[in-house]
Design a protein around this motif. Sequence first.
Motif, mmCIF file in Angstrom:
data_model
loop_
_atom_site.group_PDB
_atom_site.id
_atom_site.type_symbol
_atom_site.label_atom_id
_atom_site.label_comp_id
_atom_site.label_asym_id
_atom_site.label_seq_id
_atom_site.Cartn_x
_atom_site.Cartn_y
_atom_site.Cartn_z
ATOM 1 N N LEU A 39 -6.482 1.818 -2.739
ATOM 2 C CA LEU A 39 -5.280 1.912 -3.900
ATOM 3 C C LEU A 39 -5.924 0.641 -4.825
ATOM 4 O O LEU A 39 -6.757 -0.146 -4.525
ATOM 5 C CB LEU A 39 -4.131 1.192 -3.292
ATOM 6 N N LYS A 40 -5.639 0.749 -5.930
ATOM 7 C CA LYS A 40 -6.045 -0.183 -7.275
ATOM 8 C C LYS A 40 -4.743 -0.808 -7.519
ATOM 9 O O LYS A 40 -3.737 -0.376 -7.793
ATOM 10 C CB LYS A 40 -6.558 0.812 -8.492
ATOM 11 N N GLY A 41 -4.921 -2.116 -7.539
ATOM 12 C CA GLY A 41 -3.892 -3.075 -7.756
ATOM 13 C C GLY A 41 -3.771 -3.322 -9.355
ATOM 14 O O GLY A 41 -4.517 -2.908 -10.041
ATOM 15 N N LYS A 42 -2.732 -3.967 -9.827
ATOM 16 C CA LYS A 42 -2.560 -4.022 -11.294
ATOM 17 C C LYS A 42 -3.653 -5.122 -11.699
ATOM 18 O O LYS A 42 -4.025 -5.110 -12.987
ATOM 19 C CB LYS A 42 -1.308 -4.980 -11.526
ATOM 20 N N ARG A 43 -4.340 -5.885 -11.053
ATOM 21 C CA ARG A 43 -5.407 -6.750 -11.288
ATOM 22 C C ARG A 43 -6.426 -6.556 -10.006
ATOM 23 O O ARG A 43 -6.023 -6.270 -9.027
ATOM 24 C CB ARG A 43 -4.861 -8.246 -11.412
ATOM 25 N N THR A 44 -7.696 -6.856 -10.379
ATOM 26 C CA THR A 44 -8.911 -6.714 -9.303
ATOM 27 C C THR A 44 -8.518 -8.115 -8.319
ATOM 28 O O THR A 44 -8.320 -9.043 -8.828
ATOM 29 C CB THR A 44 -9.940 -7.049 -10.028
ATOM 30 N N GLY A 52 8.171 -10.169 8.266
ATOM 31 C CA GLY A 52 7.563 -10.397 7.088
ATOM 32 C C GLY A 52 7.544 -9.056 6.449
ATOM 33 O O GLY A 52 7.048 -9.012 5.028
ATOM 34 N N LYS A 53 8.546 -8.151 6.473
ATOM 35 C CA LYS A 53 8.505 -6.937 5.921
ATOM 36 C C LYS A 53 8.782 -6.876 4.365
ATOM 37 O O LYS A 53 8.272 -6.317 3.385
ATOM 38 C CB LYS A 53 9.438 -5.966 6.344
ATOM 39 N N THR A 54 9.869 -7.800 4.095
ATOM 40 C CA THR A 54 10.293 -7.978 2.654
ATOM 41 C C THR A 54 9.301 -8.758 2.084
ATOM 42 O O THR A 54 9.207 -8.608 0.707
ATOM 43 C CB THR A 54 11.904 -8.719 2.798
ATOM 44 N N THR A 55 8.799 -9.752 2.530
ATOM 45 C CA THR A 55 7.892 -10.609 1.733
ATOM 46 C C THR A 55 6.572 -10.145 1.135
ATOM 47 O O THR A 55 6.153 -9.990 0.237
ATOM 48 C CB THR A 55 7.723 -11.858 2.634
ATOM 49 N N VAL A 56 6.069 -9.276 2.404
ATOM 50 C CA VAL A 56 4.815 -8.645 2.133
ATOM 51 C C VAL A 56 5.111 -7.324 1.465
ATOM 52 O O VAL A 56 4.147 -7.282 0.670
ATOM 53 C CB VAL A 56 4.015 -8.311 3.604
ATOM 54 N N GLY A 57 6.165 -6.531 1.609
ATOM 55 C CA GLY A 57 6.625 -5.489 0.772
ATOM 56 C C GLY A 57 6.731 -5.898 -0.776
ATOM 57 O O GLY A 57 6.110 -5.136 -1.416
ATOM 58 N N GLY A 58 7.474 -6.824 -0.891
ATOM 59 C CA GLY A 58 7.555 -7.280 -2.086
ATOM 60 C C GLY A 58 6.258 -7.570 -2.976
ATOM 61 O O GLY A 58 5.979 -7.052 -4.098
ATOM 62 N N ALA A 59 5.382 -8.349 -2.356
ATOM 63 C CA ALA A 59 4.087 -8.962 -2.770
ATOM 64 C C ALA A 59 3.248 -7.613 -3.019
ATOM 65 O O ALA A 59 2.474 -7.498 -4.347
ATOM 66 C CB ALA A 59 3.503 -9.819 -1.953
ATOM 67 N N LEU A 60 3.185 -6.686 -2.091
ATOM 68 C CA LEU A 60 2.552 -5.426 -2.205
ATOM 69 C C LEU A 60 3.128 -4.489 -3.482
ATOM 70 O O LEU A 60 1.895 -4.109 -4.340
ATOM 71 C CB LEU A 60 2.562 -4.617 -0.852
ATOM 72 N N ALA A 61 4.279 -4.518 -3.533
ATOM 73 C CA ALA A 61 4.795 -3.795 -4.909
ATOM 74 C C ALA A 61 4.395 -4.606 -5.837
ATOM 75 O O ALA A 61 4.032 -3.776 -6.912
ATOM 76 C CB ALA A 61 6.292 -3.747 -4.741
ATOM 77 N N ARG A 62 4.564 -5.813 -6.250
ATOM 78 C CA ARG A 62 3.958 -6.514 -7.231
ATOM 79 C C ARG A 62 2.670 -6.208 -7.618
ATOM 80 O O ARG A 62 2.094 -6.008 -9.018
ATOM 81 C CB ARG A 62 4.561 -7.849 -7.470
ATOM 82 N N ALA A 63 1.759 -6.192 -6.548
ATOM 83 C CA ALA A 63 0.373 -6.240 -6.799
ATOM 84 C C ALA A 63 -0.095 -4.897 -7.276
ATOM 85 O O ALA A 63 -1.124 -4.507 -8.024
ATOM 86 C CB ALA A 63 -0.253 -6.589 -5.446
ATOM 87 N N LEU A 64 0.553 -3.887 -6.806
ATOM 88 C CA LEU A 64 0.320 -2.545 -7.177
ATOM 89 C C LEU A 64 1.056 -2.078 -8.580
ATOM 90 O O LEU A 64 0.800 -1.007 -9.033
ATOM 91 C CB LEU A 64 0.846 -1.803 -6.033
#
Length: 175
Positions: free
Chosen positions: A166-171, A18-30
């Motif tokens: 870390l702090k995401g774009k939203r809480t 799930g590297k791409t799925t999780v990595g993409g979601a993590l990048a968006r969240a951050l």
Amino acid sequence: MDRGEPAILVVMGVSGAGKTTVGGALARALGWRFLDGDALHSPASIDKMRRGIPLTEADRDPWLERLRQATASYLAAGERAVIACSALKRTHRSRLRVGPGVRFVYLKGGPPLLRERLRHRRGHYMKAPLLESQLATLEEPRDALTLDADLPVDVLVRRVIRAYGLKGKRTEAGD
């Protein structure tokens, strides 16, 4: 940015983790950049994998160099990024650790889960028969945040954000 705080998160593991799925979601969240390491494979390596032929270290070497250069470029520019790549061996991870801000997140999944995910994968060159080669090559990291690949993506993202402070774009609510 604080020298102890991650600037680059490398989401690693074998195919199907799930590297791409999780990595993409993590990048968006951050709100960070995202690089899928698969995009840096040479056409010859992609062709080998598509035909079910495992990559050799000679095949991986130029790919790892491109990943190392991308990692170094992000750090030099002061950019934060999430990079999804297998980073199967300790030497692979050492090449990517180009600065103090590089951290690894290992998505660990059992062979039955990984095989099932790969069996249902569409439109990707990496298929189930190559999984055994990757599992044989894998040197599990001791210096990474290790997470169960079977957890939901949103839970994995929250756990990475929390583990590294870390702090995401939203809480994000807790899991």
